[in-house]
Design an enzyme around this catalytic site. Structure first.
Site, mmCIF file in Angstrom:
data_model
loop_
_atom_site.group_PDB
_atom_site.id
_atom_site.type_symbol
_atom_site.label_atom_id
_atom_site.label_comp_id
_atom_site.label_asym_id
_atom_site.label_seq_id
_atom_site.Cartn_x
_atom_site.Cartn_y
_atom_site.Cartn_z
ATOM 1 C CE LYS A 1 -3.771 -2.483 1.959
ATOM 2 N NZ LYS A 1 -3.091 -3.824 2.185
ATOM 3 C CG ASN B 1 13.974 10.102 -4.660
ATOM 4 O OD1 ASN B 1 14.387 9.720 -5.810
ATOM 5 N ND2 ASN B 1 14.448 9.900 -3.565
ATOM 6 N N PRO C 1 -10.329 -8.597 -2.484
ATOM 7 C CG PRO C 1 -9.651 -7.052 -1.008
ATOM 8 C CD PRO C 1 -10.002 -7.183 -2.293
ATOM 9 N NE ARG D 1 -8.346 -13.608 7.586
ATOM 10 C CZ ARG D 1 -9.240 -12.599 8.373
ATOM 11 N NH1 ARG D 1 -9.512 -12.964 9.514
ATOM 12 N NH2 ARG D 1 -9.912 -11.820 7.551
#
Length: 244
Positions: free
Chosen positions: A83, A89, A199, A223
Site C-alpha cells: 500500500k 522519489n 479481497p 485465510r
C-alpha cells in the site's frame, strides 16, 4: 516480454482468477518454508500470489527472491501488497527495489495524489510492471474512510480514487468482495477499462459468484485457504466455484 496486465490475464484465463493472499498473521520463523509449500501445492489453482508488508519484513532478500523465482517457475505472478504512499522519489526507489526482488506488481495507496500516482504508473509500465491502486477495501471499517464525502460534489472518496486510477491507466483497483454493489459501480463507471481485484472472499464474507457477477476480475483469498485443515482441498473448491 509482455505487460503485467497481459501476463496475469493470460494466466487467469488458463487457470483461474484466484490470487493467494499469503498473509500469515503470526510471527513464526517458518514463513519462507510455508510460502514455498503453498506455491508448490496450490499453484495450479492460482494466477498469482500476494505478500503483505508484515510478511515481507521478516524475510531477507535471498528468501524473497527464492519465493518469487519459484512463483514464476510455477506460472504465477507476484504482487507486493505494501500500500505504497509517499513522495515521488521514495515511491520510485521502493518499486525498483521490489522489482529487483522479483515482484511483478505493487499495491499502492492513491492518497499519494494523482500526479505521484501517474508518475509511478508510467515508470512501472516502462519496465513492464504493474500498479494496483486501492479504491475501497474489504473490512467493515472501510466505510468510515473510503466513503467519506469529499470535493465540491460531496461524493464518496472512493469515487475520486476510481477517477484517478482510470485517468492514470492503473493496472487495476482494489474493491472488497464484501461490497459487491461498489464492485459493480466501479466496473460500470470505468467502462470496464480497469481490472478489479477483490479481497475478502470467504472468511470476511465475500461470495465468489456474486463478486464475479458484480464485475470483479481477480479474487484475493487468504485465510479461507491458509487456515483450512486441507488447504489444497480448499483451494480446489474455490477454483471450481470460479468455473461455475
Amino acid at each position: 516480454m509482455t505487460s503485467y496486465k497481459q501476463r496475469i490475464k493470460k494466466i487467469a484465463s488458463e487457470k483461474s482468477p484466484l490470487i493467494l493472499a499469503n498473509d500469515y498473521d503470526d510471527r513464526r520463523q517458518d514463513l519462507e518454508s510455508r510460502t514455498i509449500k503453498n506455491i508448490r501445492e496450490l499453484h495450479k489453482y492460482l494466477c498469482a500470489i500476494k505478500l503483505n508488508f508484515h510478511v515481507l519484513l521478516p524475510l531477507g532478500q535471498k528468501q524473497i527472491q527464492k519465493i518469487t523465482r519459484l512463483a514464476h517457475d510455477s506460472g504465477l505472478q507476484t504482487i507486493a501488497d505494501i500500500k505504497l504512499n509517499d513522495i515521488g522519489n521514495t515511491n520510485n526507489v521502493t518499486v525498483e527495489t521490489l522489482w529487483d526482488l522479483g515482484f511483478d506488481a505493487v499495491i499502492v495507496n492513491p492518497m499519494m495524489g494523482p500526479e505521484n500516482l501517474g508518475n509511478l504508473i508510467k515508470l512501472s509500465h516502462k519496465n513492464e510492471k504493474g500498479v494496483i491502486s486501492l479504491c475501497h477495501m474489504s473490512s467493515p471499517e472501510a466505510k468510515v474512510t473510503y466513503e467519506l464525502q469529499v470535493g465540491a460534489k460531496k461524493s464518496p472518496l472512493y469515487h475520486m480514487f476510481l477517477e484517478w486510477a482510470t485517468k492514470m491507466h492503473s493496472d487495476g483497483i482494489i474493491v472488497g468482495a464484501t461490497f459487491p454493489d461498489i464492485v459493480a459501480f466501479c466496473k460500470k463507471k470505468s467502462g470496464g477499462s480497469l481490472n478489479i481485484y477483490s479481497p475478502g472472499i470467504g472468511t470476511q464474507g465475500g461470495d465468489i459468484q456474486k463478486t464475479i457477477s458484480a464485475g470483479s476480475d481477480y479474487l484475493i483469498v487468504g485465510r479461507s485457504i491458509l487456515t483450512a485443515k486441507d488447504p489444497v482441498s480448499a483451494a480446489r473448491s474455490l477454483y471450481e466455484l470460479c468455473k461455475n
